[in-house]
Write an enzyme that holds these catalytic residues in place. Structure first.
Site, mmCIF file in Angstrom:
data_model
loop_
_atom_site.group_PDB
_atom_site.id
_atom_site.type_symbol
_atom_site.label_atom_id
_atom_site.label_comp_id
_atom_site.label_asym_id
_atom_site.label_seq_id
_atom_site.Cartn_x
_atom_site.Cartn_y
_atom_site.Cartn_z
ATOM 1 N N SER A 252 -14.790 7.414 64.752
ATOM 2 C CA SER A 252 -14.321 6.713 63.548
ATOM 3 C C SER A 252 -14.945 5.324 63.568
ATOM 4 O O SER A 252 -15.387 4.845 64.616
ATOM 5 C CB SER A 252 -12.791 6.633 63.536
ATOM 6 O OG SER A 252 -12.309 6.141 64.767
ATOM 7 N N GLU B 218 -14.581 1.227 62.207
ATOM 8 C CA GLU B 218 -13.707 0.184 61.637
ATOM 9 C C GLU B 218 -14.561 -0.847 60.909
ATOM 10 O O GLU B 218 -15.588 -1.302 61.423
ATOM 11 C CB GLU B 218 -12.924 -0.484 62.767
ATOM 12 C CG GLU B 218 -11.978 -1.559 62.250
ATOM 13 C CD GLU B 218 -11.029 -2.057 63.317
ATOM 14 O OE1 GLU B 218 -10.435 -1.227 64.049
ATOM 15 O OE2 GLU B 218 -10.886 -3.279 63.427
ATOM 16 N N ASP C 156 -2.889 -10.537 63.712
ATOM 17 C CA ASP C 156 -3.465 -11.593 64.532
ATOM 18 C C ASP C 156 -3.008 -12.953 64.050
ATOM 19 O O ASP C 156 -3.019 -13.197 62.859
ATOM 20 C CB ASP C 156 -4.980 -11.546 64.294
ATOM 21 C CG ASP C 156 -5.733 -11.273 65.537
ATOM 22 O OD1 ASP C 156 -5.151 -11.456 66.620
ATOM 23 O OD2 ASP C 156 -6.906 -10.885 65.418
ATOM 24 N N ALA D 235 4.840 -4.659 65.513
ATOM 25 C CA ALA D 235 4.296 -3.429 64.928
ATOM 26 C C ALA D 235 5.333 -2.299 64.934
ATOM 27 O O ALA D 235 5.367 -1.494 63.997
ATOM 28 C CB ALA D 235 3.039 -3.018 65.690
ATOM 29 N N PHE E 77 -14.825 -14.156 70.389
ATOM 30 C CA PHE E 77 -13.938 -13.094 69.942
ATOM 31 C C PHE E 77 -13.068 -12.597 71.110
ATOM 32 O O PHE E 77 -11.862 -12.377 70.965
ATOM 33 C CB PHE E 77 -14.825 -11.981 69.404
ATOM 34 C CG PHE E 77 -14.196 -11.151 68.350
ATOM 35 C CD1 PHE E 77 -13.443 -11.736 67.335
ATOM 36 C CD2 PHE E 77 -14.352 -9.771 68.350
ATOM 37 C CE1 PHE E 77 -12.858 -10.951 66.357
ATOM 38 C CE2 PHE E 77 -13.785 -8.983 67.379
ATOM 39 C CZ PHE E 77 -13.039 -9.574 66.382
ATOM 40 N N HIS F 207 -13.663 5.011 68.713
ATOM 41 C CA HIS F 207 -13.487 4.237 67.471
ATOM 42 C C HIS F 207 -14.410 3.020 67.560
ATOM 43 O O HIS F 207 -14.256 2.188 68.453
ATOM 44 C CB HIS F 207 -12.021 3.799 67.366
ATOM 45 C CG HIS F 207 -11.694 2.988 66.159
ATOM 46 N ND1 HIS F 207 -11.486 3.541 64.907
ATOM 47 C CD2 HIS F 207 -11.504 1.652 66.000
ATOM 48 C CE1 HIS F 207 -11.191 2.586 64.036
ATOM 49 N NE2 HIS F 207 -11.206 1.431 64.670
#
Ligand code: FAD
Length: 274
Positions: free
Chosen positions: A7, A9, A100, A113, A206, A255
């Site tokens: 997948s 993102e 975030d 969550a 990051f 992913h």
């Protein structure tokens, strides 16, 4: 030839130009058969429209698209309206997050969550396949591994069907985390998030924000490269080897964090023979 579901993102676009560039990246990645794409969400609602429009447009084109979603500072009505819009459009998959702090989560009341997963189940039953986030190297705000697993399990017990991990460059951290989850009777698939390496400064920034560990050997080698192309070659080899280890060890899927670029992920997938 590797066979494993994959997948992609994408980061939610904030401008029309960014939306077009995202679509171009997806068009170039289409040749790799993928299970779904997901589109990030600015937790303060900063990309509410960008996420929604991107997901709906991809869905209209027959792509399985999953929006990311967080309460952020939003009230339940706003979140319920988004869920209704997705449900009406036939979207069946969603990624539920706390969000975030950097993406706008500035509110005093943090909604975890697990609470969002409960809310989605309460409002929409089993309509959505819900993925949540997992952290093999432990979330930066977690007090301990035990609390990490406890709160991760809470999301699973609330109704998550699967998890996608924060990126990492140590396969051992992922496999250790899976063992801890198994001991805690967590049985949902935990899919590794793969971050291609294309540049050291961006990756360091990051990683500092999201708590991903950059091994010293990797930083030292990346520091030695002066040209971008050499970093990209080396980075693609490192991440290809990581993916090979993950596939061999039984990772259920991969992913890719594309950052809306096609080439870095495509290169790794080509190396892997997808
Ligand atoms: P939570 O599961 O709520 O956990 C956050 C922290 O709180 C953890 O340390 C946890 O142990 C702790 N915790 C959980 N419940 C409790 C409780 N009841 N009491 C005390 N502590 C608790 N961010 C964005 O803004 N937009 C995105 O689109 C986005 N997409 C992401 C996709 C993936 C696959 C991943 C891995 C991360 C993504 N993020 C995104 C980043 C994510 O929002 C941050 O990592 C955030 O800090 C935590 O989100 P979470 O959903 O894991 O939160």
């Amino acid at each position: 030839m590797s066979t494993r579901p994959i997948s992609f993102e994408f980061s939610a676009p904030k401008t029309q130009a960014a939306a077009s560039s995202l679509r171009r990246a997806h068009d170039r990645l289409k040749r790799f058969e993928h299970e779904f794409v997901s589109v990030t969400y600015g937790a303060g609602g900063s990309t509410r429209d960008g996420t929604k429009q991107t997901v709906l447009a991809l869905n209209d084109d027959g792509v399985v698209a999953a929006p990311h979603l967080s309460f952020g500072g939003d009230n339940s009505e706003t979140i319920e309206d988004l869920l209704t819009a997705y449900q009406t459009a036939g979207i069946r998959r969603i990624v539920a997050l706390r969000g975030d702090r950097q993406s706008g989560l500035g509110t005093p009341k943090i909604i975890h969550a697990a609470e969002l997963v409960r809310f989605i189940r309460e409002k929409t039953g089993d309509w959505f396949h819900i993925d949540v986030a997992a952290y093999p190297e432990i979330h930066p705000e977690s007090k301990s591994v035990t609390s990490e697993i406890t709160f991760f399990k809470e999301k699973v017990d609330a109704g998550a069907n699967g998890a996608i991990t924060q990126y990492f460059y140590s396969a051992a951290a992922y496999f250790q985390f899976l063992e801890e989850c198994t001991k805690a009777q967590i049985t949902i698939p935990i899919v590794p998030g793969i971050m291609p390496i294309t540049n050291l400064t961006g990756l360091q920034r990051f990683s500092h924000i999201c708590g991903a560990d950059l091994p010293r050997w990797l930083v030292k080698r990346l520091e030695d490269f002066e040209e971008d192309d050499a970093i990209k070659d080396f980075g693609a080899d490192v991440v290809t080897r990581l993916c090979e280890q993950l596939i061999q060890g039984g990772a259920p899927a991969l992913h890719f964090y594309t950052l809306n670029q096609s080439k870095p992920s495509a290169r790794i997938l080509d190396n892997l023979g997808f």
